[in-house]
Design an enzyme around this catalytic site. Structure first.
Site, PDB file in Angstrom:
ATOM      1  N   LYS A   1       9.561   5.318  -8.487  1.00 50.42           N
ATOM      2  CA  LYS A   1       9.618   5.146  -9.769  1.00 50.42           C
ATOM      3  C   LYS A   1       9.108   6.367 -10.508  1.00 50.42           C
ATOM      4  CE  LYS A   1       7.811   1.054 -10.859  1.00 50.42           C
ATOM      5  NZ  LYS A   1       6.580   0.248 -11.104  1.00 50.42           N
TER       6      LYS A   1
ATOM      7  N   GLU B   1       5.101  11.230   0.044  1.00 50.72           N
ATOM      8  CA  GLU B   1       6.051  11.046   1.301  1.00 50.72           C
ATOM      9  C   GLU B   1       7.401  10.870   0.840  1.00 50.72           C
ATOM     10  OE1 GLU B   1       2.266   8.626   1.966  1.00 50.72           O
ATOM     11  OE2 GLU B   1       3.695   9.008   0.257  1.00 50.72           O
TER      12      GLU B   1
ATOM     13  N   GLY C   1       5.460  -2.614  -6.086  1.00 51.80           N
ATOM     14  CA  GLY C   1       6.448  -2.281  -5.193  1.00 51.80           C
ATOM     15  C   GLY C   1       6.556  -3.235  -3.885  1.00 51.80           C
ATOM     16  N   ARG C   2       5.652  -4.086  -3.733  1.00 51.23           N
ATOM     17  CA  ARG C   2       5.715  -5.221  -2.848  1.00 51.23           C
ATOM     18  C   ARG C   2       6.459  -6.450  -3.118  1.00 51.23           C
ATOM     19  NH1 ARG C   2       0.971  -4.252  -4.404  1.00 51.23           N
ATOM     20  NH2 ARG C   2      -0.736  -6.084  -4.993  1.00 51.23           N
TER      21      ARG C   2
ATOM     22  N   GLU D   1      -1.766  -6.311   0.866  1.00 50.05           N
ATOM     23  CA  GLU D   1      -1.970  -5.302  -0.101  1.00 50.05           C
ATOM     24  C   GLU D   1      -2.282  -6.245  -1.363  1.00 50.05           C
ATOM     25  OE1 GLU D   1      -0.131  -1.543  -0.568  1.00 50.05           O
ATOM     26  OE2 GLU D   1       1.013  -2.423  -2.041  1.00 50.05           O
TER      27      GLU D   1
ATOM     28  N   HIS E   1       5.583 -13.348  25.844  1.00 50.08           N
ATOM     29  CA  HIS E   1       5.201 -12.673  26.850  1.00 50.08           C
ATOM     30  C   HIS E   1       4.149 -11.502  26.300  1.00 50.08           C
ATOM     31  CE1 HIS E   1       8.155 -14.879  29.513  1.00 50.08           C
ATOM     32  NE2 HIS E   1       8.928 -14.999  28.210  1.00 50.08           N
TER      33      HIS E   1
ATOM     34  N   LYS F   1      -4.947   8.678  -1.123  1.00 50.75           N
ATOM     35  CA  LYS F   1      -3.953   9.767  -1.631  1.00 50.75           C
ATOM     36  C   LYS F   1      -4.665  10.932  -2.414  1.00 50.75           C
ATOM     37  CE  LYS F   1      -0.262   6.118  -2.494  1.00 50.75           C
ATOM     38  NZ  LYS F   1       0.664   5.747  -3.752  1.00 50.75           N
TER      39      LYS F   1
END
Length: 530
Positions: free
Chosen positions: A196, A202, A258-259, A344, A375, A495
């Site tokens: 954005k 990253e 974002g999420r 978050e 398992h 950050k």
């Protein structure tokens, strides 16, 4: 508090006893809406429990908080923002005005822009620098800009266009870029860069590496960038400076966290894969669950029930985690997606007034698909000392009918919820002829709570409903705990410190370090050994 007193009376009662005393329990403690069958009868609750939880929801102002979100009020108090991911899936022609702006029309303008571009890529009319059509779309993002479209692409892979694949790069670790691009032809690759602000460390680092990769294959021709990169961003200058044509920049808004952004322009790579029509079906599923959450009475409201049950275990039974167990391989990434959505959102230690809370908030979310998990970690859920409530998610119809596979898969899902609820007693083991010395090792106490979420078939629409179900469940919990589920300030500190350390690692001369002794020594050691 009435709920605390009730818990003290109920906590020793077992599910076996509850089912034995109440033959109508299984039929009564289920809800069905929008094609979702929700069985919560295998929870350690009674009718009184549910009534008290509903009373708690009303006392905490849940109905008013739901209304405030849908009206576009600034319920994200720490950032003074509205929370309007629900506007991303409003049908065309509806109206929602926030701060004097009509947001639904703006949403559909972007959706139309996305659809036109997706059709060009899918039809082959969009060509790369050398004239080849796109065979691979690579989404570059992180957090919600990666987890949402990645989860949904895997979930809806059966609906994707043959000959057109989507890959995802998120980690700043160069290995992620190297492995994702291995074997790809730059001339047939389109990158969708999702940032954005156009400042995400990253994402921009990976985008610059992708740019170098494309330019190396095109002999350094800068014009190649505009044919192999598009952007999901609001920073037109940053996008243009990178070399992307701003006509191919797809915006979204500050009121989209974002999420919660899967159904915004962040979903562009998904739309390219499954097509605008299927993407619209997913949006319709989201919207139908939004309306169910907004209009249904609390007692019949699926997200509210799920959220209140989560509060019951988190704050009364002191369960620290929730296992999400999809019995469908296409939903392999759903637990990871829900980790961000819930942890978050509700991993907060202060309330809406900035006061430290005295109770537990968000639980740890984890899981993987059945039957793989059986398992791996189910042993702890069945016989361990920790109480782990579980969500089991399954479909009555498979997208890949291969012999007995689906019947065997679903038999295992139903069996696990039965085993977790009722276990296997000493008497049952003796009756089965198990050696006396072995019985203590084989006893399963049961009384482990589970939800079963059963749908007809995994479709774009049902995925939208399922994701929105968990979005609003998360909202419900946040409302009960009185926290802001829509900020994420804890993410910022790491950050900030990383921005300080980066030049210290890259400095040609030994830098003067002013961290704690541990961090200083780690930096020095890394510089010596890299």
């Amino acid at each position: 508090m009435a709920l605390e007193q009730h818990f003290d009376q109920l906590k020793e009662l077992t599910l076996g006893e509850m089912f034995a005393k109440d033959r109508s329990r299984a039929g009564r403690l289920t809800k069905e809406a929008l094609g979702i069958y929700f069985d919560y009868s295998k929870h350690r609750v009674t009718d009184e429990t549910l009534a008290l939880l509903m009373r708690l929801a009303r006392e905490c102002g849940l109905p008013a908080r739901i209304q405030a979100m849908f009206e576009g009020r600034r319920i994200n108090v720490s950032e003074q923002r509205a929370v309007l991911h629900i506007a991303l899936r409003e049908p065309p022609g509806t109206s929602l005005v926030v701060d004097g702006q009509e947001v639904v029309a703006a949403v559909h303008a972007v959706l139309d822009q996305m659809a036109a571009f997706a059709d060009r890529v899918r039809s082959g009319s969009w060509r790369g620098h050398t004239g080849k059509r796109v065979s691979t779309v690579v989404n570059i993002g992180i957090g919600g800009s990666d987890l949402g479209p990645r989860m949904a692409y895997e979930a809806l892979r059966a609906y994707s266009q043959p000959g057109l694949s989507v890959r995802f790069i998120s980690n700043i670790d160069g290995t992620d870029f190297a492995e994702v691009t291995r074997g790809l032809d730059p001339a047939e690759t389109l990158f969708v860069v999702c940032s954005k602000s156009w400042h995400t460390l990253e994402t921009l680092t990976n985008a610059e590496t992708a740019k170098e990769w494309v330019l190396a294959a095109s002999g350094g021709d800068e014009s190649a960038v505009a044919r192999h990169f598009v952007a999901v961003s609001t920073n037109a200058k940053g996008v243009s400076d990178f070399g992307i044509d701003t006509a191919n920049m797809f915006p979204f808004w500050d009121w989209v966290g974002g999420r919660y952004s899967l159904d915004s322009a962040i979903g562009l790579s998904l739309m390219i894969a499954i097509g605008p029509e299927r993407f619209s079906e997913m949006l319709q599923g989201f919207h139908e669950m939004d309306e169910h959450f907004r209009t249904s009475p609390l007692e019949d409201n699926l997200p509210v029930l799920m959220g209140l049950l989560a509060v019951w275990y988190n704050n009364f039974f002191e369960a620290e985690s929730l296992a999400v167990l999809p019995y469908d391989q296409y939903l392999a990434r759903l637990p990871s997606y829900l980790q961000q959505l819930e942890m978050e959102s509700n991993g907060k230690h202060v309330d809406l007034k900035g006061q430290t809370v005295s109770y537990q908030t968000g639980p740890i979310i984890w899981g993987q698909p059945g039957t793989n998990g059986q398992h791996a970690f189910y042993q702890l859920i069945h016989q361990g000392t920790k109480l782990v409530p579980c969500d089991f998610i399954g479909f009555c119809q498979t997208l890949n009918p291969l012999g007995r596979h689906h019947d065997l898969l679903m038999a295992n899902m139903f069996a696990q919820t039965e085993a977790l609820a009722f276990g296997r007693s000493t008497a049952e083991l003796r009756q089965a002829g198990v050696a006396e010395w072995q019985i203590p090792y084989r006893v399963c106490e049961g009384n482990r709570p589970t939800s079963t979420i059963l749908l007809d078939r995994l479709t774009p629409g049902s995925l939208g409903k399922l994701v929105a179900l968990y979005e609003h469940k998360t909202f419900t919990q946040g409302a009960i705990w009185g926290i802001d589920s829509f900020d994420q300030w804890g993410v910022e500190l790491g950050k900030l410190l990383a921005d300080r350390i980066i030049p210290e690692l890259e400095s040609a001369a030994d830098p003067e370090l002013d961290h704690d002794d541990s961090t200083n020594e780690l930096i020095r050691r890394y510089r010596r050994l890299r």
